[in-house]
Design a protein around this motif. Sequence first.
Motif, PDB file in Angstrom:
ATOM      1  N   UNK A  48      23.056  50.341  -0.814  1.00 42.81           N
ATOM      2  CA  UNK A  48      24.379  49.788  -1.133  1.00 42.81           C
ATOM      3  C   UNK A  48      25.449  50.170  -0.104  1.00 42.81           C
ATOM      4  N   UNK A  49      25.060  50.926   0.913  1.00 39.67           N
ATOM      5  CA  UNK A  49      25.994  51.261   1.979  1.00 39.67           C
ATOM      6  C   UNK A  49      26.902  52.431   1.691  1.00 39.67           C
ATOM      7  N   UNK A  50      26.513  53.269   0.715  1.00 37.44           N
ATOM      8  CA  UNK A  50      27.335  54.432   0.371  1.00 37.44           C
ATOM      9  C   UNK A  50      26.900  55.687   1.123  1.00 37.44           C
ATOM     10  N   UNK A  51      25.854  55.593   1.890  1.00 42.69           N
ATOM     11  CA  UNK A  51      25.253  56.748   2.558  1.00 42.69           C
ATOM     12  C   UNK A  51      25.278  56.487   4.059  1.00 42.69           C
ATOM     13  N   UNK A  52      26.319  56.979   4.716  1.00 40.67           N
ATOM     14  CA  UNK A  52      26.522  56.669   6.138  1.00 40.67           C
ATOM     15  C   UNK A  52      25.323  57.093   6.980  1.00 40.67           C
ATOM     16  N   UNK A  53      24.819  56.123   7.747  1.00 37.13           N
ATOM     17  CA  UNK A  53      23.640  56.326   8.601  1.00 37.13           C
ATOM     18  C   UNK A  53      22.421  56.810   7.801  1.00 37.13           C
ATOM     19  N   UNK A  54      22.461  56.638   6.492  1.00 34.02           N
ATOM     20  CA  UNK A  54      21.352  57.044   5.604  1.00 34.02           C
ATOM     21  C   UNK A  54      21.047  58.539   5.719  1.00 34.02           C
ATOM     22  N   UNK A  55      22.067  59.329   6.026  1.00 32.79           N
ATOM     23  CA  UNK A  55      21.833  60.753   6.264  1.00 32.79           C
ATOM     24  C   UNK A  55      21.361  61.479   5.008  1.00 32.79           C
ATOM     25  N   UNK A  56      21.959  61.164   3.864  1.00 39.27           N
ATOM     26  CA  UNK A  56      21.538  61.825   2.627  1.00 39.27           C
ATOM     27  C   UNK A  56      20.105  61.441   2.270  1.00 39.27           C
ATOM     28  N   UNK A  57      19.770  60.187   2.479  1.00 39.08           N
ATOM     29  CA  UNK A  57      18.403  59.722   2.228  1.00 39.08           C
ATOM     30  C   UNK A  57      17.415  60.447   3.139  1.00 39.08           C
ATOM     31  N   UNK A  58      17.763  60.562   4.411  1.00 39.23           N
ATOM     32  CA  UNK A  58      16.879  61.240   5.363  1.00 39.23           C
ATOM     33  C   UNK A  58      16.734  62.720   5.022  1.00 39.23           C
ATOM     34  N   UNK A  59      17.828  63.363   4.647  1.00 38.44           N
ATOM     35  CA  UNK A  59      17.754  64.766   4.250  1.00 38.44           C
ATOM     36  C   UNK A  59      16.842  64.945   3.041  1.00 38.44           C
ATOM     37  N   UNK A  60      16.942  64.022   2.089  1.00 39.13           N
ATOM     38  CA  UNK A  60      16.091  64.091   0.899  1.00 39.13           C
ATOM     39  C   UNK A  60      14.631  63.914   1.280  1.00 39.13           C
TER      40      UNK A  60
END
Length: 271
Positions: free
Chosen positions: A244-256
């Motif tokens: 949804x575009x709430x995670x800039x550069x998908x950083x939180x997703x990548x950290x997870x």
Amino acid sequence: MFLIGEQINCTRKPIARAAKKQDSERIQRSATRQTEAGAACLDVNGGVAEFEEVYLSWLVDVIQDVTDVPLCLDSPDPKALATALPRCQKRPMINSITNEKDRVDAILPLVIEYQTGIVALCMDENGYPTSADDRVEMASSLIDTLTSADVPLDRIYIDPAVFPISTDVTTGQAVLQSISEILHRYPGVHVTCGLSNVSFGLPVRSLLNSTFLALAMCKGLDAVIADPCNAQLMAVLKASEALLGYDEYCMSYLDAHRSGQLEPEKPVAVA
């Protein structure tokens, strides 16, 4: 997503036993586990009726010994809230106010005095809403009541009242429709919900909860009362924020991903 951890609730038997025994370690383990899993706030429910006031304040003290996240005080008892609120070290939330006059008269002064966040539950003297329009109407009335008392929109968290789809298959759609309409009418207000209500009485509840979370986030849900220790739920939350575009550069997703939080569940065997 503002995630409010739901586990410290004295209507749950293990938590009620811990409160009765003053087992601070059991409560603190839950607080620490939820915070480490990603909870930004902890719901605290002292719901043993005859001891609500004592338990709620004790829980607040015990939890704050191990975590500094803000607390959401969840109680129908204004006296218990009035006793516990001054103990909170960070600005707390209250869960909840409804559109019933007695509840407004009891809770609104506490919201004003302590400048709390407030969960505003769509409910009035006639009961809970049944349709999307009912939810929007109740939300509008609650928002008008709160803002007329100078409560800022950004401290209001509308709860559109999620019910089990096992008893009413239309309730999920009604909630989703109401979320987008409420946010359209009142930019800046928040919308939350008690997520696990939607799956009550059905098997594989985690699947229903996490799927409903993703659908609600598409409509603008920006806060949720849920179990941060549920791996499937948290993986869907991270994926939804990225998509949804709430995670800039998908950083939180990548950290997870790097920390192993996105590992897939065991595949289901197909006959």
